[in-house]
Structure formats: C-alpha cells, structure tokens
Scaffold this active site. Structure first.
Site, PDB file in Angstrom:
ATOM      1  N   CYS A  28       0.834  -1.206   0.000  1.00  0.00           N
ATOM      2  CA  CYS A  28       0.000   0.000   0.000  1.00  0.00           C
ATOM      3  C   CYS A  28       0.873   1.262   0.000  1.00  0.00           C
ATOM      4  CB  CYS A  28      -0.862   0.036   1.250  1.00  0.00           C
ATOM      5  SG  CYS A  28      -1.848  -1.441   1.461  1.00  0.00           S
ATOM      6  N   ARG A  56       4.949   0.441  -6.289  1.00  0.00           N
ATOM      7  CA  ARG A  56       4.937  -0.452  -5.131  1.00  0.00           C
ATOM      8  C   ARG A  56       3.967  -1.605  -5.321  1.00  0.00           C
ATOM      9  NH1 ARG A  56       6.706   2.685  -0.497  1.00  0.00           N
ATOM     10  NH2 ARG A  56       5.379   1.502   0.889  1.00  0.00           N
ATOM     11  N   TRP A  70      -2.935  -2.554  -1.542  1.00  0.00           N
ATOM     12  CA  TRP A  70      -2.505  -3.893  -1.963  1.00  0.00           C
ATOM     13  C   TRP A  70      -3.199  -4.841  -0.987  1.00  0.00           C
ATOM     14  CZ3 TRP A  70       0.499  -7.987   0.058  1.00  0.00           C
ATOM     15  CH2 TRP A  70       0.984  -8.885  -0.893  1.00  0.00           C
ATOM     16  N   ASN A 114      -1.234   1.441   5.816  1.00  0.00           N
ATOM     17  CA  ASN A 114      -0.350   0.474   5.162  1.00  0.00           C
ATOM     18  C   ASN A 114       0.122  -0.494   6.238  1.00  0.00           C
ATOM     19  OD1 ASN A 114       1.672  -0.905   3.860  1.00  0.00           O
ATOM     20  ND2 ASN A 114       3.025   0.861   3.580  1.00  0.00           N
ATOM     21  N   GLY A 115       0.023  -1.809   5.962  1.00  0.00           N
ATOM     22  CA  GLY A 115       0.472  -2.793   6.946  1.00  0.00           C
ATOM     23  C   GLY A 115      -0.677  -3.692   7.360  1.00  0.00           C
ATOM     24  N   GLU A 165      17.350 -16.899 -10.572  1.00  0.00           N
ATOM     25  CA  GLU A 165      16.941 -15.518 -10.825  1.00  0.00           C
ATOM     26  C   GLU A 165      16.154 -15.431 -12.143  1.00  0.00           C
ATOM     27  OE1 GLU A 165      16.570 -12.749  -9.518  1.00  0.00           O
ATOM     28  OE2 GLU A 165      16.805 -11.175 -11.028  1.00  0.00           O
ATOM     29  N   LYS A 203      12.356 -14.116 -12.446  1.00  0.00           N
ATOM     30  CA  LYS A 203      11.996 -12.988 -13.323  1.00  0.00           C
ATOM     31  C   LYS A 203      10.895 -13.412 -14.287  1.00  0.00           C
ATOM     32  CE  LYS A 203      13.703  -9.757 -11.853  1.00  0.00           C
ATOM     33  NZ  LYS A 203      14.469 -10.187 -10.791  1.00  0.00           N
ATOM     34  N   GLU A 218       7.495 -13.980 -12.452  1.00  0.00           N
ATOM     35  CA  GLU A 218       6.836 -12.829 -11.827  1.00  0.00           C
ATOM     36  C   GLU A 218       6.263 -11.846 -12.840  1.00  0.00           C
ATOM     37  OE1 GLU A 218      10.789 -10.327 -10.334  1.00  0.00           O
ATOM     38  OE2 GLU A 218       8.921 -10.017  -9.277  1.00  0.00           O
ATOM     39  N   HIS A 276      18.257 -35.921 -10.268  1.00  0.00           N
ATOM     40  CA  HIS A 276      17.660 -36.296  -8.984  1.00  0.00           C
ATOM     41  C   HIS A 276      16.172 -35.948  -8.942  1.00  0.00           C
ATOM     42  CE1 HIS A 276      21.556 -37.360  -7.403  1.00  0.00           C
ATOM     43  NE2 HIS A 276      22.026 -36.220  -7.909  1.00  0.00           N
ATOM     44  N   LYS A 308       6.313  -3.779  -4.762  1.00  0.00           N
ATOM     45  CA  LYS A 308       7.725  -3.441  -4.862  1.00  0.00           C
ATOM     46  C   LYS A 308       8.393  -3.477  -3.497  1.00  0.00           C
ATOM     47  CE  LYS A 308      11.414  -2.020  -6.967  1.00  0.00           C
ATOM     48  NZ  LYS A 308      12.156  -3.074  -7.685  1.00  0.00           N
TER      49      LYS A 308
END
Ligand code: M6R
Length: 608
Positions: A2, A27, A74, A98-99, A480, A484, A487, A503, A603
């Site tokens: 948020c 964000r 968010w 926010n939170g 990575e 990427k 996401e 394996h 973000k």
C-alpha cells in the site's frame, strides 16, 4: 504494498494527491482512493484497479478541499473491491493504512458488541471505528489517536483526518515507513520521498513508535514513550526527473538499460580504479576478525547474497551462511560475537529482512547492509551501510538493483580478502581490472543480444513451463531467471542446479520443455555439458547461454545459442544476468502482461 499520501495545501489537493499516488504505483496496488475535507465535510472517491479509474471518478465528480489523504491498496484483508478501498470513514474520521492490524478481529468483535456497524472486510476499518468510539466517549482527537495506537497491534503506517480538525493530519508509524515533507505553508505525508518529489525534497522520517500531528507550518512528533521528539530533517536524493520512463516503454526496460551506468557508479564508489584499490569500505565489519558471516535477504536480493557468498568464500576464505530472511528470522540459530551479519535489500524496508537484521542486532552482531534507498529503515538501523548507486528502481522486477548489489559484493569480497590476507596483490589487481571492464561489456552485450532475445521470447511465450539450469553462480542466475520469468510473464519456471537434474526434474524433460542452460566456459563447463547431453537425449529444447569459447566447444543441437564474450569469472554474473533479464522482459511484453506492476506483487514488501 500500500501507498499513503497526505497534504495540507493552499490549493485543491485531490489532483495533487492522485499525482503523488502515481509515484507510488511502482509499489504495486489493486485499488485506490482519496478523501478531502472541505467546509466541515469529509468526502471521498474510491475505485478498483488502476489510478485511471480513480481519476475518471474525480473527473465526473471532483473533490474540493485543501487538505486530504490518499491511498493505493494492496489487498491483504478482503478482496480488492471499491468498498474495501481506503480511505475508510467512520463518524467524521478518515483513515488510510499500510500494513496489517494483527488484533483487528478481536477489536472488531468488541466494537460490534457495542453496536458498531462495519461495512468492509478490511483490518483497517477497526482503526476508524476505534478512533470514532473514543472521540464519542469524550476524548480529543490527539487523545483518541494515542489511545488507539496503544490498543492496536501489528505493523502500520497511518494517516488520519478528523472532521473536527480542518487543519491537521495525524499520522503514525510502526513498521512501514512514513515520510513527512516540508513545504512553504504546506506540508505533505507520503510512504516515501519519491511520492513527494514534485512538491518537496525536505523530508522528516518518522521512526517506529512515533506519531505526529502535521499542520500547515510543521509537525509535532511524539515517540512511543509519549515524549515530544525532534527527528532529523534531510534532503532526499530522489528527484522528479529520475522517476520518468524516458524513451522506454516500461520502467523495467529502462532499468535494464541503465545497468552499465549504475554498475559503473557503484563500482566507482568502492574502487579507485586509477590506484587499483578498494575504498569507502568502513572498518566496522571487522572482516579480519570474524569467523563467519550471516547473510539474509529476500527474492532477488537473496540471489545477490548467494553470489556474494561464493565470492567471500573463494577470495576471502570467509565462511558464509545465507538464508531467505523469512526463514532466517525464525530459525533461532545460535549466533556468536565472532560473526557479523549482512542484509541486502533494494527498498531497505522488506519486513522479513528488517526482522532478520534486528535478530542479529539483538544477539550482538555488527550489522552491515547493502541497500539502495539510503533513508530506509534497514539503512538507519545498520552499523555500516554499503549503498548501491542504482537510483530509484520503479519496476517491481528487480534488475539494476541486483547488478549494483553484485558490484558492492565484489568490492566487499576483495576488501575482506585484503583484510584477511587471502589474496595476493597481483590477484587483487586482476579482479579490479576485470571489474573495471564490466560496465562497458554490459553495454555492448545489451545492444548485441536484444534482437535475439526478442525472437526467443516469442518461442518462450508459447510454453507454460520453463526450466533453467546452471552451476556455481550460474545456478543462482538460473533461479533468478526463473523468478523474473514467472513474476512478470506468469509462465511457470524453475531454476535448478544442473547437477540436480537427474535427482528429479529430469522427469519433466520431453520435446515440449524449453531448458535454458547458462554455461560459460568456466570451471564447471564440462560437467554442465554432460547435463545438457542428458536433456538432449530426452528431446528437451535447449536454449544455450554461453560465451564464445563455450559455443565453440559445444556440438550439441540447440534451439538457440546466445553467445556472450569470454569474460573473467568475477564479472560473469554481471554479464550473464543480462540475457536472463531481457528474455523475461520481452516474453512479458509479448504476452501483454503488466510488466512494471505484475499482478499480486508489490515493490516494497512491508508485511511478513
Ligand atoms: O526491496 P528488497 O530488495 O528487499 O526486495 C526483495 C524482494 O521482494 C525483491 O527482490 C523481489 O523478489 C523482486 N520482485 C524480484 O524481482
């Protein structure tokens, strides 16, 4: 996560609040709203989805008022609907948050039992109701604010307006950051300095446990013990111009292409290339004394830490233990004063990374942090800060922050090696010379491989699963690359150590499975070639990312081979990272996803 903004201005604030919210879009959010106070009345507009929807509402039905608060949400508690969007109202009180309020259901049940009528599924609404019930019982707004903060538990940044207080915004911080911006006769509140950059760069950051009353002329801060306190006022480094996309279609693209420059800035901060020596590494980490180093970070920053571990162990012979911060914080690992901790974070606000830092701090370890946002909480709570000079990173997918984190790790590993006497001067100079070439080579590679990556992205976009393989630091790049790709393009991808293939994951290989193998001709090359043979034997579609000598040494059939220059192994991660980033970016563009703000992601992850 948020985003919060607030303004006490001298002109109508609603359009300015939306402008500030746009700067927090990076964000991640799924709904938004603003509220203003005008002629003794609170009013609000809220909308699901993008800020354009909120702007349309404001166009149809503008809001007056020279004081207001705004929010991008968010969703954590309750779906991302208009009704759950902030600001939340209750009896002349407007709240943005926010939170997470951890004890919200307990408070809501108590308030409901006393007749409160809740209209949303959010945890935030309890704050509005709690404040309203305390005011109804005779408290003044500041008293109600103080009492509410004593009753709620969790992580929060709050901005609150009371109908009865037309010239004041109340705000509080416990966890997620909150910045107060100073103007002339006007004041601002924001989740970060970027939000406020068009209005002011004079910023005061609230500290955990602080709450404040913001007026036209300034702010009064009270700390968690109830004492009036002054917090330092600083000039934010973030400028208006830096948060433009320039000529690029997305921030992510711009940030990928900024890498040669920001790697160069970061390296130049830590390395005096003319003298071929490391500089600006404060002695606080005691590299010569410690027996081991703990590293904690999340997501891409964790991958930076994994490559950092390789360098610390190889060059400085310093054992490193690394964990994702969400595990680190709860492992209850024994720590000793012979160790130091290093946390890595672009935002400097990631909740799990911050908690890991505090765990180490409470156990007496010296804390170093590699951070991009210098004013962040992690930076402020560290004993030694190693800044990355990436500039603001806006795309949710971390790109240039990672390369700058790697640049810092490289310099720190060399500094540690020197302090511990594990690297001869000529070896040190070879490493420094290799690093000095990284920005130029990165620039050349980006330009050369782009057309090939665009073409390859068309092929990748046809698939629903992709496997990435590598060994050593290329195993980290495989993870990575998979992160990427998933996401931003929403294609399922996994990164594996090539040696682990047999394996388990080898069962996935058939003629439909693209397998991206990252393998320059390094100390692992032959081993990785054997793994590639195993893939080829099962009909897997190999995409081979290698260097010139690796390409010359490989006679296996590949779907495509991306050939990069032969580079020193120290800078290989900085160079081999680039095709991995470009492939994810172009695949996402091809799939038409929201590249800079992918679904469900934020973000700055300020909740655990
Ligand atoms: O701000 P931080 O570096 O602490 O963020 C850590 C992760 O949330 C971040 O790297 C995330 O994994 C990125 N979206 C990856 O591209």
């Amino acid at each position: 996560m948020c985003g919060i903004v607030g303004m006490i201005g001298t002109q109508p604030v609603a359009p300015l609040l939306v402008d500030a919210l746009k700067r927090l879009e990076y964000r991640g959010y799924d709904s938004a709203g603003v509220a203003t106070l005008s002629n003794g009345q609170l009013d609000r507009r809220r909308a699901e989805g993008k800020l354009a929807n909120l702007e349309n509402q404001l166009l149809l039905s503008p809001l007056e008022g020279e004081i207001g608060i705004g929010h991008t949400r968010w969703a954590t508690h309750g779906a991302p609907t208009q009704n759950n969007a902030h600001p939340h109202f209750c009896d002349g009180i407007a709240v943005v948050h926010n939170g997470i309020i951890e004890n919200f259901s307990e408070i809501r049940d108590q308030l409901k039992a006393r007749g409160a009528d809740f209209s949303t599924e959010t945890d935030t609404e309890v704050v509005a109701h709690l404040l309203a019930s305390l005011v109804k019982n005779g408290m003044t707004p500041p008293e109600a604010m103080r009492a509410t903060l004593n009753l709620i538990r969790g992580a929060y940044a709050l901005a609150v307006m009371f109908r009865s207080e037309p010239d004041r915004i109340f705000c509080a911080r416990n966890g997620p950051p909150l910045a107060v911006g100073h103007g002339s006769g006007e004041m601002f509140v924001g989740s970060d300095a970027i939000a406020l950059s068009p209005f002011t760069d004079e910023i005061t950051y609230l500290e955990d446990g602080d709450w404040a009353v913001v007026t036209h002329d300034g702010l009064e801060i009270t700390n968690s013990e109830g004492a009036a306190v002054e917090r330092p006022r600083s000039r934010a480094a973030t400028t208006h111009a830096q948060v433009d996309k320039g000529n690029h279609k997305h921030f992510m693209e711009k940030e990928i292409y900024e890498q040669p420059e920001v790697i160069s800035h970061t390296l130049a901060h830590y390395i005096d290339f003319s003298a071929a020596t490391i500089r600006n590494v404060p002695a606080g980490m005691d590299f010569e004394r410690i027996h081991s180093l703990k590293i904690a970070a999340c997501g891409t920053a964790y991958f930076a830490g994994m490559i950092g571990k390789t360098w610390f162990e190889r060059y400085a012979r310093l054992p490193v233990e690394i964990d994702v911060a969400s595990e680190f914080r709860y492992r209850e690992m024994p720590l000793s004063e012979n160790e130091a901790a290093l946390v890595v974070s672009q935002s400097g606000e990631t909740a799990d990374t911050l908690a890991s830092l505090r765990y180490c701090h409470d156990h007496g370890l010296k804390i170093g942090s590699i951070v991009n946002v210098r004013e962040s909480t992690i930076a402020r709570e560290s004993d030694v800060v190693f800044p990355t000079l990436a500039g603001p990173e806006i795309g949710v997918a971390s790109t240039k922050a990672l390369s700058c984190q790697l640049a810092v790790f490289a310099a720190l590993a060399i500094a540690a090696a020197r302090a511990r006497g594990t690297l001869a001067t000529d070896e040190e100079q070879i490493l420094i010379r290799a690093l000095s070439e990284a920005p130029r080579i990165a620039g050349e590679v980006l330009n050369e491989i782009e057309p090939q990556m665009v073409e390859l992205s068309r092929e990748i976009a046809r698939h629903t699963h992709v496997l990435y393989l590598g060994r050593g630091t290329n195993f980290t790049l495989a993870m990575e690359g998979a992160l990427k790709l998933k996401e931003i393009s929403y294609i399922h991808a996994e990164g594996y150590a090539a040696g682990e293939l047999k394996h388990g994951p080898i069962a996935l290989i058939d003629e439909h499975m693209p397998v991206i193998v990252i393998a320059p001709n390094d100390r692992y090359f032959e081993k990785t070639m054997s793994n590639m043979q195993e893939v080829a034997a099962r009909g897997g579609r190999i995409i081979f990312i290698t260097d010139r000598s690796g390409a010359a040494a490989c006679d296996l059939p590949t779907l495509q081979t991306i050939i990069l220059p032969d580079v020193h192994e120290m800078i290989a991660p900085l160079i081999f990272l680039l095709p991995v980033q470009l492939l994810a970016y172009h695949t996402a563009v091809f799939m038409g996803t929201d590249v800079d703000q992918p679904r469900n992601l934020a973000k700055s992850v300020t909740v655990e």
